[in-house]
Scaffold this active site. Structure first.
Site: not given
Ligand code: IPM
Ligand code: MN
Length: 354
Positions: A138, A190, A224, A248, A252
């Site tokens: 990032y 990793k 993974d 990140d 999710d």
């Molecule tokens: C998160 C989001 C952000 C990230 C994006 C919107 C830049 O996906 O907060 O997880 O990648 O950190």
């Molecule tokens: Mn995200």
């Protein structure tokens, strides 16, 4: 005299303002009940302002935001703005400039919430991901050369300093101690391929653990494999620490196991500075203004904010409020709750008021 917290509120885009309204409603209810005050200042950063003025985040804003006790953010992302402009210009810029080096993302299945994981319930799905939040891929280190030629080269480097890794690990170890559940910290890396960056993480992890946190059990998983075990055996996890990009992605995955974006919250934390709390779901533009979006992720972000401000009892009351509401909802998705956005906010606020 009661304590007053200065909070910057950034409702943002799409359904952001709707969920923030409910989040604030619940925070105000907690403030009344637990005897503190909130002084809220709203900022209109986001897609609409950008389209009108061309300005994403004025330089003066970052300085101003440093003067708050915390930042409460709705959602960033607008269908008419090219992806990346607002995310980088607002969300990532604030994370970096305010040095919010931790992204704290609890993965917790609340009562009555459906999980896609077979035979798993709230007992099995309850862990926290500590995602490093200002380094790695990032940082945008790299570039493109010979653009639009057949020889075009694109480089984006995963950059970590020992300092960044150490401060993130220290937070994660301390968090595992404070959480006091299984006192287990899993490093997600990793090391078999990223033999520089995750070698640094792994050495720092074991050095710090052995020296300063002997009571915390250390585990290591490749990223993974982490994904696999988060689905198959989520009960193995207590606290997971990882770099920015892996964090990140796995959060999710974690979010969907706890019922999805309607409930998942995150804290961008600078332990010595100004932290920012947000639902991690995005602006969901197609539901804007319909009063159908689930505000619970934003409410949970509010609970994390209270916890970080030191209002532990209030934070617990908000979480208890959420847990009293989830069993009454038909689902967590937008339009699927059996209640409106406002009604769900009211239900939590009333529960907090007791
Ligand atoms: C998160 C989001 C952000 C990230 C994006 C919107 C830049 O996906 O907060 O997880 O990648 O950190
Ligand atoms: Mn995200």
């Amino acid at each position: 005299m009661s304590k007053t917290y200065k909070i910057a509120v950034l409702p943002g885009d799409g359904t952001g303002p709707e969920v923030v309204r409910e989040g604030v409603k619940v925070l105000e209810s907690a403030a009344r009940k637990f005897g503190f005050k909130l002084e809220l200042t709203a900022y209109d950063f986001g897609g609409d302002r950008y389209l009108k003025t061309g300005e994403v985040l004025p330089d003066s804003a970052v300085g101003e935001l440093r003067g708050f006790d915390a930042i409460f953010l709705g959602a960033i992302g607008h269908p008419d703005v090219k992806p990346g402009i607002l995310e980088k210009g607002i969300l990532l810029r604030l994370r970096f400039e305010l040095d919010q080096y931790i992204n704290l993302r609890p993965v917790k299945l609340y009562p009555g919430v459906d999980t896609p994981l077979k035979d798993k319930g709230p007992e099995q799905i309850d862990y926290v991901v500590v995602r490093e939040n200002t380094g790695g891929l990032y940082t945008g280190t790299g570039g493109i050369s010979m653009k639009d030629t057949p020889n075009e080269v694109a480089i984006q480097s995963m950059v970590y300093t020992r300092f960044q890794v150490d401060r993130c690990l220290r937070y994660a170890f301390e968090y595992a101690m404070k959480r006091n559940k299984r006192k287990t910290l899993a490093l997600c890396g990793k090391t078999n391929v990223l033999t520089f960056v995750y070698d640094l993480w792994e050495r720092a992890f074991h050095e710090m653990g052995a020296k300063a946190f002997p009571d915390v059990k250390r585990e290591y998983y490749h990223v993974d494999a982490t994904c696999m075990w988060m689905i198959k055996n989520p009960e193995w996890f207590d606290v997971i620490v990882t770099g920015n990009m892996f964090g990140d992605i796995i959060t999710d995955l974690g979010a969907i196991t706890q019922g999805g974006m309607g409930i998942a919250a995150g804290g961008n934390i600078n332990p010595g500075g100004v932290s920012m709390f947000e639902p991690i779901g995005g602006s969901a533009p197609k539901y804007t203004g319909k009063n159908v979006i689930n505000p619970l992720a934003c409410v949970c972000a509010g609970a994390m904010m209270l916890e970080t401000l030191g209002e532990t009892a209030a934070a617990q009351a908000v979480e208890a409020g959420v847990m009293s509401v989830t069993p009454r909802l038909k689902g967590l998705g937008a339009g699927k709750m059996g209640f409106s956005t406002t009604e769900v906010g009211d239900m939590v606020a009333q529960s907090v008021a007791g």
